[in-house]
Design a protein around this motif. Structure first.
Motif, PDB file in Angstrom:
ATOM      1  N   TYR A 239     -19.874  56.136  29.255  1.00  0.00           N
ATOM      2  CA  TYR A 239     -20.282  56.962  30.399  1.00  0.00           C
ATOM      3  C   TYR A 239     -20.565  56.010  31.555  1.00  0.00           C
ATOM      4  O   TYR A 239     -21.493  55.197  31.497  1.00  0.00           O
ATOM      5  N   ASP A 240     -19.714  56.096  32.577  1.00  0.00           N
ATOM      6  CA  ASP A 240     -19.871  55.245  33.754  1.00  0.00           C
ATOM      7  C   ASP A 240     -20.960  55.858  34.622  1.00  0.00           C
ATOM      8  O   ASP A 240     -20.740  56.874  35.292  1.00  0.00           O
ATOM      9  N   VAL A 241     -22.134  55.254  34.594  1.00  0.00           N
ATOM     10  CA  VAL A 241     -23.309  55.824  35.258  1.00  0.00           C
ATOM     11  C   VAL A 241     -23.067  55.938  36.770  1.00  0.00           C
ATOM     12  O   VAL A 241     -23.530  56.881  37.419  1.00  0.00           O
ATOM     13  N   GLY A 242     -22.287  55.001  37.317  1.00  0.00           N
ATOM     14  CA  GLY A 242     -22.014  55.032  38.755  1.00  0.00           C
ATOM     15  C   GLY A 242     -21.154  56.228  39.157  1.00  0.00           C
ATOM     16  O   GLY A 242     -21.508  56.998  40.050  1.00  0.00           O
TER      17      GLY A 242
ATOM     18  N   GLN B   2     -18.334  59.481  35.232  1.00  0.00           N
ATOM     19  CA  GLN B   2     -17.161  59.817  34.421  1.00  0.00           C
ATOM     20  C   GLN B   2     -17.253  59.239  33.012  1.00  0.00           C
ATOM     21  O   GLN B   2     -17.833  58.172  32.809  1.00  0.00           O
ATOM     22  N   VAL B   3     -16.631  59.959  32.073  1.00  0.00           N
ATOM     23  CA  VAL B   3     -16.570  59.480  30.690  1.00  0.00           C
ATOM     24  C   VAL B   3     -15.190  58.850  30.498  1.00  0.00           C
ATOM     25  O   VAL B   3     -14.173  59.534  30.568  1.00  0.00           O
ATOM     26  N   VAL B   4     -15.173  57.547  30.297  1.00  0.00           N
ATOM     27  CA  VAL B   4     -13.903  56.822  30.221  1.00  0.00           C
ATOM     28  C   VAL B   4     -13.793  56.079  28.893  1.00  0.00           C
ATOM     29  O   VAL B   4     -14.783  55.912  28.172  1.00  0.00           O
ATOM     30  N   HIS B   5     -12.557  55.640  28.593  1.00  0.00           N
ATOM     31  CA  HIS B   5     -12.415  54.714  27.471  1.00  0.00           C
ATOM     32  C   HIS B   5     -12.721  53.322  28.008  1.00  0.00           C
ATOM     33  O   HIS B   5     -12.149  52.903  29.006  1.00  0.00           O
ATOM     34  N   PRO B   6     -13.616  52.593  27.346  1.00  0.00           N
ATOM     35  CA  PRO B   6     -14.057  51.323  27.924  1.00  0.00           C
ATOM     36  C   PRO B   6     -12.972  50.248  27.954  1.00  0.00           C
ATOM     37  O   PRO B   6     -13.110  49.263  28.681  1.00  0.00           O
TER      38      PRO B   6
ATOM     39  N   LYS C 269     -18.274  58.613  16.348  1.00  0.00           N
ATOM     40  CA  LYS C 269     -18.008  58.554  17.785  1.00  0.00           C
ATOM     41  C   LYS C 269     -19.273  58.085  18.491  1.00  0.00           C
ATOM     42  O   LYS C 269     -20.319  58.713  18.371  1.00  0.00           O
ATOM     43  N   VAL C 270     -19.147  56.994  19.214  1.00  0.00           N
ATOM     44  CA  VAL C 270     -20.299  56.409  19.880  1.00  0.00           C
ATOM     45  C   VAL C 270     -20.094  56.472  21.387  1.00  0.00           C
ATOM     46  O   VAL C 270     -19.068  56.007  21.897  1.00  0.00           O
ATOM     47  N   LEU C 271     -21.055  57.048  22.083  1.00  0.00           N
ATOM     48  CA  LEU C 271     -21.021  57.075  23.546  1.00  0.00           C
ATOM     49  C   LEU C 271     -21.925  55.958  24.058  1.00  0.00           C
ATOM     50  O   LEU C 271     -23.098  55.884  23.692  1.00  0.00           O
ATOM     51  N   VAL C 272     -21.359  55.086  24.887  1.00  0.00           N
ATOM     52  CA  VAL C 272     -22.141  53.994  25.466  1.00  0.00           C
ATOM     53  C   VAL C 272     -22.488  54.338  26.911  1.00  0.00           C
ATOM     54  O   VAL C 272     -21.596  54.731  27.669  1.00  0.00           O
ATOM     55  N   LEU C 273     -23.736  54.217  27.284  1.00  0.00           N
ATOM     56  CA  LEU C 273     -24.125  54.394  28.681  1.00  0.00           C
ATOM     57  C   LEU C 273     -23.800  53.085  29.400  1.00  0.00           C
ATOM     58  O   LEU C 273     -24.380  52.039  29.095  1.00  0.00           O
ATOM     59  N   GLY C 274     -22.828  53.148  30.299  1.00  0.00           N
ATOM     60  CA  GLY C 274     -22.318  51.935  30.945  1.00  0.00           C
ATOM     61  C   GLY C 274     -20.906  51.666  30.471  1.00  0.00           C
ATOM     62  O   GLY C 274     -20.608  51.813  29.281  1.00  0.00           O
ATOM     63  N   ALA C 275     -20.014  51.303  31.417  1.00  0.00           N
ATOM     64  CA  ALA C 275     -18.593  51.157  31.074  1.00  0.00           C
ATOM     65  C   ALA C 275     -18.070  49.760  31.414  1.00  0.00           C
ATOM     66  O   ALA C 275     -16.931  49.584  31.813  1.00  0.00           O
TER      67      ALA C 275
END
Lengths: 371, 371
Positions: A29-32, A35-39, A2-8
């Motif tokens: 992770y949508d820095v703005g 929220q943690v979303v599916h990209p 599972k990889v979390l990317v900073l920026g969506a």
């Protein structure tokens, strides 16, 4: 994994598409919005950075202008790749220049400017003409000025001083103006075991400071070898893990680093069709500790950015070796909405194919291709 | 465009991955649970078939054994492609045989068996040896018997009659036993405008009735041309829209249709790496009314099914032209968990590469490749 990317944005989206076949689940992770979303779907997946950091096996980033408090949380988890140091170097031209000095790779002469005296001094240390670039937050040509004669100094300072005042810790990096022949970039990956795999150099054409066209496979082995040596030096200095992009000025066959991006890069999008393994898959392989994928050029390939447009003529889908990649974003003037990859069996054929494509494009939106 | 797929398995998942770059949003209706999910994340997207049918621009299917009441709702919306008729022909060997007769394409001699008398009669009309296949619901070698001598009749009937009784409207299709040299399949797409684009024939090797290995580019133009003619006849008879797969017996250079699948097909997974446009993208292009993508073979490519295994040796990711595609499914014995595409510049090289791959595979799980 599972990889979390900073920026969506689109880079996280394309990572998700490349990761799925490897059973790598990519969250963003949508820095703005926080929220943690599916990209891909932009659906809410879970709440809060802490939850996502705990859930993820690996954390990475799709851009370098990330608030430092967020980077701290991620770094503290021990899961962040590349490191905060590498991400910050991509987001601060002062750190970037120091990194390049430390790695002993050639770049334009420079001086950091914090006040009017520094600007005067730069006339001697850097020389005129020079280019002034905001240290923080500037990309795609924003926050840049040309300083071409001493008489400009007063007027320039009037523009620069509010710019400096507007952002805490802002500065200007003054760089000698480099009369380059062209801009090229090298995309490569470095694994956790220190292995390195780089793609062939890409020749990049910008318009109004924004990348418009990238063409892979146009450079000779001498230039490629220079670029690889510099890539290795920078990546090893940072103990870098992941895909790293380095933009160069080609000055008569000698490369100077223009800037680095500690992430997958727009000038590497051609790898989706033109290379054995695309940059998005290789970034995920690297940060997940998997073996790097083969980076061989399969055929001459170009990438054309789609800026500010959300439709294209259907005829383009009929062109045999054109591949359209939309990012699912809402239309805004100048926004990166997608790109088109064009493949051919030779550079001459590629040129012809770009010409065939241009017939169906709006010259106002694709000035470089339709000129 | 929004496409609803009936079925939420790996085929819908790979459609979602192929559709994203075209801004085609793919949702899946899980026929088992009655839920509308995203085929990549399996997250609930909306409730109820009716809501999803209204939301979608186009409805299509990833399998042919769909309850008829669901097909009716979809057909009534005017959005279903291919049609109910085509999907049913894929799920009922009686309708399939009638379709092949109507399209005048060659297939094995057959008789439909509903009772013991039919079985006796088949000995004369079809001849022994023959293969008995359940008309409904059987695939991957399930629900099949060989009838090789008249003395078997009693015993066979004891097995067949409970099989017939177990499912309403079940029947047996008795087919002459075809002593084929090999099995090949043709994957192709037909657009809303009647345009057709087919891939090169694939040679398929099965193990215990399940596809194990597909190799593209091993057949000559005479066989390809036969297959294309038959594909055109079947697709046009059905006024088919979408990707259609036809499996053939190659009997000394003459093709007989074995069966059809009104959908993207396991033996077409190689197109993800080996063709200019993959079958998943072409299916979406077809059902969305977009121009079909180019189906040229880029290089010799094979596909190896991963059955019942959820891990592979990391070394496989280091093999330069191997591409692993997992389906994100929970491990179950014999389940299709993923596949590996292997590319090479020639068939000889491909053979070598399959040999290199086999070194890292468990012979028990990959008997065809490791023999």
């Amino acid at each position: 994994m599972k990889v979390l990317v900073l920026g969506a944005g689109q880079l996280a989206r394309m990572m998700a598409l490349a990761g799925a076949p490897l059973n790598i689940e990519v969250l963003a992770y949508d820095v703005g919005s926080g929220q943690v979303v599916h990209p891909l779907t932009q659906q809410l997946m879970m709440k809060g950075l802490d939850t996502a950091v705990t859930y993820a096996d690996v954390i990475t980033a799709e851009f370098e202008h990330i608030p430092h408090n967020i980077l701290e949380v991620c770094e503290a988890s021990g899961k962040l790749q590349p490191t905060t140091q590498a991400i910050k170097a991509g987001g601060d031209r002062r750190l970037e220049k120091k990194l390049l000095d430390r790695a002993s790779v050639a770049s334009a002469r420079y001086q950091i400017i914090n006040n009017r005296d520094d600007l005067e001094q730069a006339v001697n240390t850097v020389g005129i003409p020079m280019v002034l670039k905001g240290a923080l937050g500037g990309y795609d040509g924003k926050g840049q000025w040309r300083f071409t004669s001493v008489e400009q100094a007063d007027q320039l300072w009037q523009e620069i001083s509010p710019f400096l005042a507007a952002t805490p810790d802002q500065a200007i990096v003054a760089e000698e103006f480099v009369p380059f022949d062209r801009e090229v970039s090298l995309i490569g990956a470095r694994g956790k075991d220190g292995s390195i795999a780089v793609y062939p150099l890409t020749e990049n054409t910008h318009h109004n400071g924004v990348l418009s066209l990238s063409v892979a496979g146009k450079t000779d082995s001498q230039l490629q070898s220079q670029a690889e040596t510099m890539f290795k030096a920078v990546a090893e200095t940072l103990d870098y893990v992941g895909v790293l992009a380095i933009e160069f000025f080609d000055v008569g066959g000698k490369l100077l680093v223009n800037e680095i991006a500690p992430r997958v890069h727009n000038s590497g999008h051609w790898t989706q069709q033109g290379a054995e393994t695309c940059q998005f898959e290789n970034h995920l392989r690297a940060v997940c500790g998997l073996p790097l994928g083969n980076t061989t050029l399969l055929r001459s390939t170009a990438m054309v950015n789609i800026l500010g447009e959300d439709t294209l003529a259907d005829e383009i889908l009929s062109l045999p070796q054109c591949h359209v990649h939309w990012y699912g974003k809402e239309k805004r003037p100048g926004r990166k909405m997608g790109h088109i990859n064009v493949c051919a069996n030779s550079l001459d054929e590629l040129n012809d194919k770009l010409g065939e494509l241009a017939v169906y494009l709006d010259p106002a939106a694709f000035p470089v291709l339709c000129k």
